[in-house]
Design a protein around this motif. Structure first.
Motif, PDB file in Angstrom:
ATOM      1  N   LEU A 396       0.814  -1.303   0.109  1.00 49.52           N
ATOM      2  CA  LEU A 396       0.099  -0.040   0.060  1.00 49.52           C
ATOM      3  C   LEU A 396       0.866   1.269   0.018  1.00 49.52           C
ATOM      4  O   LEU A 396       0.603   2.221  -0.810  1.00 49.52           O
ATOM      5  N   LEU A 397       1.737   1.271   0.872  1.00 49.95           N
ATOM      6  CA  LEU A 397       2.724   2.540   0.786  1.00 49.95           C
ATOM      7  C   LEU A 397       4.279   1.962   0.833  1.00 49.95           C
ATOM      8  O   LEU A 397       4.650   0.795   1.476  1.00 49.95           O
ATOM      9  N   VAL A 398       5.172   2.359   0.105  1.00 51.50           N
ATOM     10  CA  VAL A 398       6.515   2.419   0.056  1.00 51.50           C
ATOM     11  C   VAL A 398       7.365   3.479   0.235  1.00 51.50           C
ATOM     12  O   VAL A 398       7.016   4.675  -0.420  1.00 51.50           O
ATOM     13  N   SER A 399       8.125   3.741   1.132  1.00 49.98           N
ATOM     14  CA  SER A 399       8.855   4.596   1.546  1.00 49.98           C
ATOM     15  C   SER A 399       9.910   4.998   0.571  1.00 49.98           C
ATOM     16  O   SER A 399      10.270   4.143  -0.138  1.00 49.98           O
ATOM     17  N   ARG A 400      10.647   6.170   0.864  1.00 53.48           N
ATOM     18  CA  ARG A 400      11.702   6.580  -0.082  1.00 53.48           C
ATOM     19  C   ARG A 400      12.945   5.676  -0.172  1.00 53.48           C
ATOM     20  O   ARG A 400      13.116   5.245   1.019  1.00 53.48           O
ATOM     21  N   TYR A 401      13.719   5.691  -1.037  1.00 56.44           N
ATOM     22  CA  TYR A 401      14.962   4.776  -0.703  1.00 56.44           C
ATOM     23  C   TYR A 401      15.944   5.522   0.240  1.00 56.44           C
ATOM     24  O   TYR A 401      16.337   6.652  -0.141  1.00 56.44           O
ATOM     25  N   SER A 402      16.401   4.920   1.498  1.00 62.25           N
ATOM     26  CA  SER A 402      17.348   5.673   2.425  1.00 62.25           C
ATOM     27  C   SER A 402      18.782   5.634   1.972  1.00 62.25           C
ATOM     28  O   SER A 402      19.084   4.679   1.074  1.00 62.25           O
ATOM     29  N   ASN A 403      19.464   6.558   2.383  1.00 63.98           N
ATOM     30  CA  ASN A 403      20.889   6.450   1.822  1.00 63.98           C
ATOM     31  C   ASN A 403      21.340   5.290   2.606  1.00 63.98           C
ATOM     32  O   ASN A 403      22.620   4.720   2.154  1.00 63.98           O
ATOM     33  N   ALA A 404      20.979   4.922   3.705  1.00 64.69           N
ATOM     34  CA  ALA A 404      21.724   3.571   4.490  1.00 64.69           C
ATOM     35  C   ALA A 404      20.755   2.545   4.574  1.00 64.69           C
ATOM     36  O   ALA A 404      19.469   2.509   4.360  1.00 64.69           O
ATOM     37  N   TYR A 405      21.274   1.366   4.807  1.00 65.85           N
ATOM     38  CA  TYR A 405      20.563   0.310   4.811  1.00 65.85           C
ATOM     39  C   TYR A 405      19.686   0.018   6.032  1.00 65.85           C
ATOM     40  O   TYR A 405      19.917   0.377   7.263  1.00 65.85           O
ATOM     41  N   LEU A 406      18.293  -0.434   5.911  1.00 67.72           N
ATOM     42  CA  LEU A 406      17.346  -0.487   7.210  1.00 67.72           C
ATOM     43  C   LEU A 406      17.749  -1.783   7.883  1.00 67.72           C
ATOM     44  O   LEU A 406      17.858  -2.886   7.076  1.00 67.72           O
ATOM     45  N   THR A 407      17.581  -1.837   8.974  1.00 67.21           N
ATOM     46  CA  THR A 407      18.052  -3.060   9.890  1.00 67.21           C
ATOM     47  C   THR A 407      16.906  -3.427  10.651  1.00 67.21           C
ATOM     48  O   THR A 407      16.984  -4.649  10.997  1.00 67.21           O
ATOM     49  N   ALA A 408      15.868  -2.782  11.160  1.00 71.89           N
ATOM     50  CA  ALA A 408      14.909  -3.346  11.764  1.00 71.89           C
ATOM     51  C   ALA A 408      13.541  -2.255  11.780  1.00 71.89           C
ATOM     52  O   ALA A 408      13.800  -1.113  11.227  1.00 71.89           O
ATOM     53  N   GLY A 409      12.285  -2.546  12.195  1.00 75.45           N
ATOM     54  CA  GLY A 409      11.134  -1.684  12.202  1.00 75.45           C
ATOM     55  C   GLY A 409      10.168  -2.321  12.939  1.00 75.45           C
ATOM     56  O   GLY A 409      10.228  -3.598  13.338  1.00 75.45           O
ATOM     57  N   THR A 410       9.312  -1.511  13.671  1.00 79.24           N
ATOM     58  CA  THR A 410       8.288  -2.008  14.417  1.00 79.24           C
ATOM     59  C   THR A 410       7.360  -0.963  14.513  1.00 79.24           C
ATOM     60  O   THR A 410       7.575   0.312  14.412  1.00 79.24           O
ATOM     61  N   TRP A 411       6.021  -1.153  15.019  1.00 82.17           N
ATOM     62  CA  TRP A 411       4.962  -0.284  15.175  1.00 82.17           C
ATOM     63  C   TRP A 411       5.080   0.199  16.635  1.00 82.17           C
ATOM     64  O   TRP A 411       5.694  -0.385  17.497  1.00 82.17           O
ATOM     65  N   SER A 412       4.202   1.346  16.700  1.00 79.99           N
ATOM     66  CA  SER A 412       4.178   1.930  18.170  1.00 79.99           C
ATOM     67  C   SER A 412       2.981   1.090  18.672  1.00 79.99           C
ATOM     68  O   SER A 412       1.822   0.968  18.085  1.00 79.99           O
ATOM     69  N   PRO A 413       2.991   0.610  20.096  1.00 76.94           N
ATOM     70  CA  PRO A 413       1.930   0.027  20.580  1.00 76.94           C
ATOM     71  C   PRO A 413       0.899   0.794  21.052  1.00 76.94           C
ATOM     72  O   PRO A 413      -0.323   0.224  21.404  1.00 76.94           O
ATOM     73  N   THR A 414       0.987   2.157  21.048  1.00 77.21           N
ATOM     74  CA  THR A 414       0.029   3.138  21.576  1.00 77.21           C
ATOM     75  C   THR A 414      -0.749   3.841  20.689  1.00 77.21           C
ATOM     76  O   THR A 414      -1.634   4.490  20.874  1.00 77.21           O
TER      77      THR A 414
END
Length: 512
Positions: A396-414
């Protein structure tokens, strides 16, 4: 004989004689300008001078000695009894109570205290000390600038530095964190490297609370969802072990190495069950295994990680298990860049892997369902993060390509529209979809080293970021990133549905 000395001084040597009378002005001297001196004067233009009116200060630094805390055990026993009374014997204590209750002094004292206690009880009944006056009032943080500050740092106490490969907070209070340290480079473990991982307490960040020492280095570790004293861990040699922090640093039990994974256990999850003893592990050897800590001598179940209609095994890097989406449903992020949607209790064994979502150009290091809308999930890999609907095969959504490699991600629980991503350049990005989609709302340079792991507390206010040099930076998020805005839940749901319809229309145009 009297000895004395006389000081003799002329009157004129005392200076001018003072006159204490009122008189007119008197000219004492008349100095006329000297034309010769004026011709020798050379004006300097411009004239720059520096003047400091405050007193000069010097700055000094002093580092106080850190206070080291230690946990000690104290055994409390029932006291207050006379020496001739054995408090462990119920008959002795009952007999002594009856004797005291018949004493006139005891009765008189109780009567005197009764009036004072009665006054306090009536006062408490008249005033509700637990009343919340602003319970229905919601604070608006939309005008606040998101921010984050560092609370403390958990540092690897060993001399040979290892990267933080996993962070997990206790599910009840979030006051403790279990951190796994490892060096995942193949056959490049330095000599003298420790195999210990640690449990840390926020109230004492200088010394770890307990040590977890397994036969191999721990790649991932998590608290049991029902008993925080139990810690499960996946090892570099492919074994799954669990510890009881009350019984020391050695593992209570481990899986046999001949039936364990052939590659490191990169992720695992405690499953929802009555006993809370079941766990699931994934590895890059292409297998997902189920275990029961009550009997780790054999695997409960296994699942080869293959896409439908393919014989190629896919290596599992991260695991997503959310009971609200279904106690038998789970998702696996693979090192080939795809996400597998699985169901353990599918009617047909061939349908246990229901489908896959492709799009990343590298391993999927982060995979989480939205805690408010489990139908939508976040995947993090290569240089982008993507938001998916499990019913569609396109993001549905794709972020821009970052200058550095992404290593992890998570949602906010609140907050349903906030998620976090970490990068290999040491930067932490906070995305707020309720306000903007094209860029992060906040970017924090946590460290000069790469961020290798991070986890957020259930309260949503404290975040732990692990780095490649063995440090875990504990950060406090501002209220703008923690407290839900007015109508945010409905707005995010409408946004997800709108993007779903847009993706469907785009897919239909391609089919035409």
């Amino acid at each position: 004989m009297e000895i004395y000395h006389q000081y003799v001084r002329l009157r004129k040597q005392f200076g001018r004689h003072p006159k204490f009378i009122d008189e007119g002005a008197e000219m004492l001297a008349d100095i006329r300008p000297n034309e010769e001196h004026a011709s020798e004067c050379v004006p300097k233009n411009p004239v720059i001078t520096v003047t400091q009116c405050v007193p000069e200060m010097s700055e000094h630094e002093a580092n106080t000695v850190a206070v080291m805390f230690a946990n000690k055990a104290i055994s409390h026993v029932e006291g207050g009894w006379p020496k001739d009374i054995d408090y462990t014997e119920a008959e002795h204590t009952i007999r002594y109570r009856k004797k005291i209750e018949k004493d006139e002094d005891y009765i008189r004292t109780v009567v005197q205290l009764g009036s004072a206690i009665e006054y306090l009880v009536k006062q408490n009944n008249a005033i509700d000390i637990y009343e919340e006056y602003f319970a229905g009032f919601a604070t608006d943080h939309s005008a606040e600038v998101p921010s984050a500050k560092t609370l403390t740092v958990f540092r690897d106490p060993n001399t040979v530095r290892r990267s933080v490969s996993s962070i997990n907070w206790t599910p009840d209070s979030g006051s403790k964190a279990v951190i796994a340290y490892s060096v995942l480079a193949f056959q490049q473990q330095p000599a003298g490297m420790s195999l210990s991982s640690y449990v840390w307490d926020l109230s004492n960040p200088n010394v770890p609370e307990s040590e977890l020492l397994g036969p191999s280095q721990l790649v991932c570790a998590k608290f049991n969802v029902k008993d925080s004293n139990l810690v499960g861990a996946g090892q570099y040699n492919g074994q799954f072990v669990y510890f009881d922090t009350r019984k020391g640093s050695s593992p209570v039990d481990s899986t046999p190495i001949d039936i364990s994974h052939r590659d490191p256990v990169y992720d695992f999850a405690w499953l929802q069950s009555k006993t809370g003893s079941e766990a699931m592990t994934v590895s890059t050897d292409g297998m997902a295994l189920w275990w029961d800590i009550r009997k780790l001598s054999e695997a409960v179940e296994s699942l080869p990680l293959r896409e439908k209609g393919s014989d190629t095994l896919l290596g599992g890097v991260c695991l997503e298990y959310e009971p609200t989406a279904g106690p038998t449903k789970f998702m696996i992020g693979c090192e080939q860049g795809c996400v597998l949607n699985c169901n353990r209790k599918a009617k047909n064994p061939a349908d246990r892997i229901a489908g896959s979502y492709g799009g990343h150009h590298g391993p999927v290091y982060g995979l989480r369902r939205n805690p408010f809308y489990p139908k939508y999930f976040l995947s993090v890999g290569d240089w982008t993060c993507r938001i998916w609907n499990e019913d569609l095969r396109s993001p549905l959504l794709v972020s821009r390509y970052s200058n550095a490699y992404l290593t992890a991600g998570t949602w906010s629980p609140t907050r349903p529209g906030v998620f976090f991503t970490s990068q290999s350049d040491g930067c932490l990005s906070c995305w707020d979809l309720f306000y903007k989609h094209n860029e992060p709302s906040l970017q924090v340079q946590v460290s000069d080293q790469a961020l290798t792991a991070f986890a957020i507390q259930d309260s949503g206010a404290v975040l732990g970021c692990g780095t490649a040099d063995g440090c875990c930076n504990v950060m406090q998020l501002s209220a703008a990133l923690v407290e839900m805005a007015q109508n945010e839940k409905q707005g995010i749901n409408a946004m997800f549905e709108r993007e779903t319809l847009r993706t469907l229309r785009k897919h239909r145009k391609k089919l035409r």
